[in-house]
Every structure is written in structure tokens, then in C-alpha cells.
Design a protein around this motif. Structure first.
Motif, PDB file in Angstrom:
ATOM      1  N   VAL A 141     -41.007 -85.322  22.653  1.00 36.78           N
ATOM      2  CA  VAL A 141     -42.010 -85.514  21.611  1.00 36.78           C
ATOM      3  C   VAL A 141     -41.870 -86.972  21.186  1.00 36.78           C
ATOM      4  N   ARG A 142     -42.802 -87.766  21.624  1.00 36.84           N
ATOM      5  CA  ARG A 142     -42.714 -89.208  21.404  1.00 36.84           C
ATOM      6  C   ARG A 142     -42.932 -89.564  19.935  1.00 36.84           C
ATOM      7  N   VAL A 143     -42.584 -90.781  19.605  1.00 33.48           N
ATOM      8  CA  VAL A 143     -42.757 -91.323  18.262  1.00 33.48           C
ATOM      9  C   VAL A 143     -44.235 -91.183  17.859  1.00 33.48           C
ATOM     10  N   ASP A 144     -44.481 -90.794  16.615  1.00 30.50           N
ATOM     11  CA  ASP A 144     -45.838 -90.632  16.070  1.00 30.50           C
ATOM     12  C   ASP A 144     -46.671 -89.585  16.802  1.00 30.50           C
ATOM     13  N   ARG A 145     -46.043 -88.613  17.443  1.00 30.06           N
ATOM     14  CA  ARG A 145     -46.782 -87.598  18.199  1.00 30.06           C
ATOM     15  C   ARG A 145     -46.353 -86.194  17.782  1.00 30.06           C
ATOM     16  N   LYS A 146     -47.135 -85.220  18.271  1.00 25.86           N
ATOM     17  CA  LYS A 146     -46.836 -83.806  18.058  1.00 25.86           C
ATOM     18  C   LYS A 146     -46.886 -83.100  19.406  1.00 25.86           C
ATOM     19  N   LEU A 147     -46.142 -82.028  19.504  1.00 26.15           N
ATOM     20  CA  LEU A 147     -46.182 -81.167  20.681  1.00 26.15           C
ATOM     21  C   LEU A 147     -46.708 -79.818  20.228  1.00 26.15           C
ATOM     22  N   GLU A 148     -47.807 -79.374  20.851  1.00 23.28           N
ATOM     23  CA  GLU A 148     -48.372 -78.056  20.556  1.00 23.28           C
ATOM     24  C   GLU A 148     -48.238 -77.181  21.788  1.00 23.28           C
ATOM     25  N   VAL A 149     -47.752 -75.977  21.588  1.00 28.55           N
ATOM     26  CA  VAL A 149     -47.646 -74.995  22.654  1.00 28.55           C
ATOM     27  C   VAL A 149     -48.415 -73.762  22.198  1.00 28.55           C
ATOM     28  N   ASP A 150     -49.418 -73.376  22.977  1.00 27.05           N
ATOM     29  CA  ASP A 150     -50.250 -72.224  22.643  1.00 27.05           C
ATOM     30  C   ASP A 150     -49.911 -71.048  23.550  1.00 27.05           C
ATOM     31  N   ALA A 189     -31.067 -84.347  19.729  1.00 30.62           N
ATOM     32  CA  ALA A 189     -30.594 -85.245  18.671  1.00 30.62           C
ATOM     33  C   ALA A 189     -31.690 -85.368  17.624  1.00 30.62           C
ATOM     34  N   TYR A 190     -31.310 -85.460  16.386  1.00 30.11           N
ATOM     35  CA  TYR A 190     -32.212 -85.704  15.270  1.00 30.11           C
ATOM     36  C   TYR A 190     -33.052 -84.475  14.894  1.00 30.11           C
ATOM     37  N   ASP A 191     -33.618 -84.534  13.693  1.00 32.13           N
ATOM     38  CA  ASP A 191     -34.427 -83.430  13.172  1.00 32.13           C
ATOM     39  C   ASP A 191     -35.854 -83.521  13.705  1.00 32.13           C
ATOM     40  N   ILE A 192     -36.612 -82.445  13.473  1.00 33.56           N
ATOM     41  CA  ILE A 192     -38.024 -82.428  13.870  1.00 33.56           C
ATOM     42  C   ILE A 192     -38.767 -81.459  12.952  1.00 33.56           C
ATOM     43  N   GLY A 193     -40.043 -81.735  12.728  1.00 28.55           N
ATOM     44  CA  GLY A 193     -40.880 -80.826  11.956  1.00 28.55           C
ATOM     45  C   GLY A 193     -41.346 -79.681  12.843  1.00 28.55           C
ATOM     46  N   PHE A 194     -41.515 -78.500  12.249  1.00 29.63           N
ATOM     47  CA  PHE A 194     -41.904 -77.328  13.041  1.00 29.63           C
ATOM     48  C   PHE A 194     -42.710 -76.370  12.188  1.00 29.63           C
ATOM     49  N   LEU A 226     -45.864 -75.667  16.827  1.00 28.03           N
ATOM     50  CA  LEU A 226     -46.078 -77.094  16.634  1.00 28.03           C
ATOM     51  C   LEU A 226     -44.777 -77.791  16.267  1.00 28.03           C
ATOM     52  N   TRP A 227     -44.372 -78.723  17.128  1.00 29.16           N
ATOM     53  CA  TRP A 227     -43.233 -79.593  16.831  1.00 29.16           C
ATOM     54  C   TRP A 227     -43.808 -80.949  16.466  1.00 29.16           C
ATOM     55  N   ASP A 228     -43.460 -81.447  15.292  1.00 31.93           N
ATOM     56  CA  ASP A 228     -44.080 -82.652  14.736  1.00 31.93           C
ATOM     57  C   ASP A 228     -43.060 -83.784  14.633  1.00 31.93           C
ATOM     58  N   ASN A 229     -43.330 -84.861  15.352  1.00 36.63           N
ATOM     59  CA  ASN A 229     -42.506 -86.052  15.268  1.00 36.63           C
ATOM     60  C   ASN A 229     -43.341 -87.225  14.753  1.00 36.63           C
ATOM     61  N   SER A 230     -44.459 -86.917  14.097  1.00 35.14           N
ATOM     62  CA  SER A 230     -45.376 -87.964  13.648  1.00 35.14           C
ATOM     63  C   SER A 230     -44.786 -88.812  12.518  1.00 35.14           C
ATOM     64  N   TYR A 231     -43.783 -88.309  11.844  1.00 34.12           N
ATOM     65  CA  TYR A 231     -43.169 -89.055  10.746  1.00 34.12           C
ATOM     66  C   TYR A 231     -42.180 -90.099  11.267  1.00 34.12           C
ATOM     67  N   SER A 232     -41.765 -89.972  12.515  1.00 31.72           N
ATOM     68  CA  SER A 232     -40.740 -90.861  13.056  1.00 31.72           C
ATOM     69  C   SER A 232     -41.356 -92.158  13.572  1.00 31.72           C
ATOM     70  N   ARG A 233     -40.711 -93.248  13.268  1.00 31.61           N
ATOM     71  CA  ARG A 233     -41.198 -94.552  13.733  1.00 31.61           C
ATOM     72  C   ARG A 233     -40.369 -95.080  14.892  1.00 31.61           C
ATOM     73  N   TRP A 234     -39.171 -94.538  15.113  1.00 35.98           N
ATOM     74  CA  TRP A 234     -38.262 -95.133  16.079  1.00 35.98           C
ATOM     75  C   TRP A 234     -37.749 -94.173  17.144  1.00 35.98           C
ATOM     76  N   ARG A 235     -37.704 -92.879  16.853  1.00 36.39           N
ATOM     77  CA  ARG A 235     -36.974 -91.974  17.737  1.00 36.39           C
ATOM     78  C   ARG A 235     -37.865 -90.923  18.395  1.00 36.39           C
ATOM     79  N   THR A 236     -37.829 -90.919  19.721  1.00 39.09           N
ATOM     80  CA  THR A 236     -38.424 -89.832  20.491  1.00 39.09           C
ATOM     81  C   THR A 236     -37.446 -88.660  20.425  1.00 39.09           C
TER      82      THR A 236
END
Length: 160
Positions: free
Chosen positions: A40-49, A65-70, A107-117
Motif C-alpha cells: 500500500v503505497r504512500v498516499d494510497r488505499k488498498l480495496e479488496v472486494d 512494519a508500521y500502522d495502517i488504517g482499516f 479497505l486498508w488506508d495509507n493515505s495519511y502517510s507521507r513517507w512509508r509504504t
């Protein structure tokens, strides 16, 4: 000591909590399910349907590594409210019953991250209610057998 209910220091290990039992059940149900790994790249979201028809949905995920929104959506309503998880520290798991044949979105949300995939590893399994109940019943039966074995072993240790 790794086979006993005692720690290496001789202290009794606490019995499983309800959350640990639920987590173990989910892990047992998903043990034969392939885990998918996605970035899940920086400023992106991953959606799985997935589409469910009267199923019990069992899922788990963690990040390397690191937290993620879900969050989880079903029929345009949140099943699991968006939250950031420290899924690199512990696996996040759950299950729910999806009564209608609609799309479920994980939905995994990494849109808040500026530096970390983030690297997400997840598993999702759909079971009929009967399959789910059978799996849970089998798991409880195995745990009961394990408890009987443990009590028998403890009794034998006490008589020695």
C-alpha cells in the motif's frame, strides 16, 4: 517447560481469555487459506472486494512494519469503523455474518502517510453458517481434548 502450563520460572500460565480463544478459532479456520501480500503505497488505499451470499466472513491481517488504517463496508454501511491499527505488533482478526448477497469491501488506508509504504498480509474466507459452526465445534472439541490431556498430565506429575 514449553509443554507444561508453567513458565520457565515455575509460575502458572494464565488460562486463555475470550479474545484469545476467538483469535485462535479464526487462526484455525484460516490456516489453510493462502495469505495475500500487497504493498500500500504512500498516499494510497488498498480495496479488496468479495461478494457474499449468506456467509460468515472470517478475516485477518497484519503489516510487516508500521500502522495502517482499516475498515470494512457491507451494503454501503460500515461493519468495522475506520481505525488505525498497530498491526505490525499483533495480527488483527475478526468475523461477521453477511446475510445478503452484496459486495463487502476491505479497505486498508495509507493515505495519511507521507513517507512509508506499508506491506499488508491478509486472508479472507467465506464460509456457510453450517461450515463455520462445524469448524468452531471441531476447534472446541480439540481444545477440550487438550484440556483433558493437560489435567491428566498434571495429575501424573503431582503423584510422582
Amino acid at each position: 517447560y514449553f509443554l507444561d502450563t508453567e513458565s520457565k520460572d515455575g509460575e502458572i500460565v494464565d488460562a486463555e481469555t475470550d479474545d484469545q480463544i476467538l483469535n485462535n478459532e479464526i487462526d484455525m479456520i484460516l490456516r489453510t487459506t493462502n495469505r495475500v501480500t500487497k504493498l500500500v503505497r504512500v498516499d494510497r488505499k488498498l480495496e479488496v472486494d468479495v461478494t457474499s451470499t449468506n456467509s460468515v466472513v472470517v478475516w485477518s491481517f497484519n503489516t510487516l512494519a508500521y500502522d495502517i488504517g482499516f475498515s470494512i463496508m457491507h451494503n454501503n454501511r460500515e461493519i468495522l469503523t475506520y481505525q488505525r491499527y498497530n498491526s505490525h505488533e499483533k495480527t488483527i482478526r475478526g468475523s461477521f455474518e453477511a446475510a445478503s448477497a452484496e459486495k463487502i469491501t476491505f479497505l486498508w488506508d495509507n493515505s495519511y502517510s507521507r513517507w512509508r509504504t506499508k506491506t499488508v498480509r491478509y486472508a479472507v474466507k467465506l464460509l456457510s453458517k453450517a461450515e463455520y459452526e462445524q469448524a468452531v465445534s471441531s476447534i472446541h472439541e480439540l481444545k477440550a481434548q487438550s484440556l483433558v490431556h493437560r489435567k491428566s498430565r498434571d495429575h501424573m506429575k503431582a503423584t510422582l
